[in-house]
Write a protein that holds these residues in place. Sequence first.
Motif, short mmCIF file in Angstrom:
data_model
loop_
_atom_site.label_atom_id
_atom_site.label_comp_id
_atom_site.label_asym_id
_atom_site.label_seq_id
_atom_site.Cartn_x
_atom_site.Cartn_y
_atom_site.Cartn_z
N ARG A 30 0.84 -1.20 0.00
CA ARG A 30 0.00 0.00 0.00
C ARG A 30 0.87 1.26 0.00
NH1 ARG A 30 -4.41 -2.52 4.18
NH2 ARG A 30 -5.86 -3.31 2.58
N PHE A 31 1.98 1.19 0.73
CA PHE A 31 2.88 2.34 0.77
C PHE A 31 3.46 2.61 -0.61
CE2 PHE A 31 7.30 3.88 1.30
CZ PHE A 31 7.00 5.14 1.81
N TYR A 32 3.93 1.55 -1.28
CA TYR A 32 4.47 1.72 -2.63
C TYR A 32 3.41 2.26 -3.59
CZ TYR A 32 8.62 -1.00 -1.30
OH TYR A 32 9.78 -1.44 -0.71
N SER A 33 2.18 1.82 -3.41
CA SER A 33 1.10 2.28 -4.28
C SER A 33 0.85 3.78 -4.09
CB SER A 33 -0.19 1.51 -3.98
OG SER A 33 -0.03 0.13 -4.28
N THR A 34 0.89 4.24 -2.84
CA THR A 34 0.67 5.67 -2.59
C THR A 34 1.81 6.52 -3.15
OG1 THR A 34 1.73 5.54 -0.41
CG2 THR A 34 -0.66 5.19 -0.50
N LYS A 35 3.01 5.93 -3.25
CA LYS A 35 4.16 6.65 -3.80
C LYS A 35 4.22 6.57 -5.32
CE LYS A 35 7.00 8.14 -1.42
NZ LYS A 35 7.14 9.48 -0.78
N GLY A 36 3.27 5.83 -5.92
CA GLY A 36 3.25 5.71 -7.37
C GLY A 36 4.22 4.69 -7.92
N LEU A 37 4.79 3.85 -7.06
CA LEU A 37 5.74 2.85 -7.53
C LEU A 37 5.05 1.62 -8.13
CD1 LEU A 37 8.32 2.91 -4.58
CD2 LEU A 37 8.31 4.25 -6.68
N LEU A 38 3.79 1.44 -7.80
CA LEU A 38 3.00 0.34 -8.35
C LEU A 38 1.78 0.89 -9.07
CD1 LEU A 38 2.89 -2.26 -5.41
CD2 LEU A 38 4.24 -2.42 -7.51
N PRO A 39 1.42 0.31 -10.22
CA PRO A 39 0.20 0.75 -10.90
C PRO A 39 -1.02 0.35 -10.06
CG PRO A 39 1.09 -1.20 -11.97
CD PRO A 39 2.11 -0.76 -10.96
N PRO A 40 -2.13 1.02 -10.22
CA PRO A 40 -3.32 0.67 -9.44
C PRO A 40 -3.84 -0.71 -9.82
CG PRO A 40 -3.86 2.26 -11.14
CD PRO A 40 -2.37 2.16 -11.12
N PRO A 41 -4.53 -1.38 -8.90
CA PRO A 41 -5.07 -2.71 -9.22
C PRO A 41 -6.30 -2.59 -10.11
CG PRO A 41 -5.79 -2.03 -7.05
CD PRO A 41 -4.82 -0.97 -7.52
N VAL A 42 -6.69 -3.72 -10.67
CA VAL A 42 -7.94 -3.79 -11.42
C VAL A 42 -9.06 -4.03 -10.40
CG1 VAL A 42 -9.26 -5.09 -13.13
CG2 VAL A 42 -6.82 -4.67 -13.49
N ILE A 43 -10.04 -3.16 -10.40
CA ILE A 43 -11.13 -3.27 -9.43
C ILE A 43 -12.19 -4.22 -9.97
CG2 ILE A 43 -12.87 -2.04 -8.09
CD1 ILE A 43 -9.96 -1.37 -7.39
N GLY A 44 -12.44 -5.29 -9.22
CA GLY A 44 -13.42 -6.29 -9.64
C GLY A 44 -14.70 -6.19 -8.84
N ALA A 45 -15.37 -7.33 -8.73
CA ALA A 45 -16.64 -7.37 -7.99
C ALA A 45 -16.41 -7.01 -6.53
CB ALA A 45 -17.23 -8.77 -8.10
#
Length: 247
Positions: free
Chosen positions: A31-46
């Motif tokens: 989650r930390f890496y995601s907030t820093k933009g190091l990981l692309p966002p996930p695909v939101i499913g059901a």
Amino acid sequence: MTTDTETDTEEPTLTIDELAARAGTTVRTVRFYSTKGLLPPPVIGARRVGHYGQEHLSRLALIEELQHQGMTLAAIERYLAQLPPDLSAHDLAIHRAVVASWAPDTVETLDRAELERRAGRALSEEDVERLVAMDVVGLDGTSYRVDSGLLRLGVRLLDVPVSQEAILASRNVLIEHSRAAAHELSQVFRGEVSQRAAQDVKSLSAHMQPLVVQALLTTFQRSLREELRAWLKEPEESAKAQQSEEG
């Protein structure tokens, strides 16, 4: 740079907990890496559940490798920002391999719990035996000698649907031809450095090693793709020839 391998087009199916476990890290870190933009966002499913895939795993492995090289988080952010935005999981794995080539060999002695943490999954006795047979893990009493650069590759090979004999034969082919390529390349460059001071030779080697590794990886990737295309084309041509004879 993108590739057309099947593994790069798989639908994201991992939850954030599964992603963290496979990558050998924590949900908080993801989650930390995601907030820093190091990981692309996930695909939101059901049910608004985020799903992650091979690209996320490859990015986490690349980030881990960059950290092993001593890069700060800010430096890693700059490094990733310079990469093309459409890199596939396969391309990211190549970047990681090139980065890993800069580092000296790192063999560590781990207990079973740490080995499984680094592997990102629980390992059965059969899994460990296969890793030992592939020379990724060595037994040292109740501990394990592990080359961290090879561990993730070895763990991924556990899920490849081919026999262990085929994997070991492939390993022998790669080792044999890699040594031959290294020897021939050293002969090419030996004349360039024969009259230079030792420090200059070391400096040239440090600059050339990642470039040569990247060139070898890229060339091998393209050559293997051509071989696979030719392999898949043979049955098609055989079927067309058979239809022509029947006609």
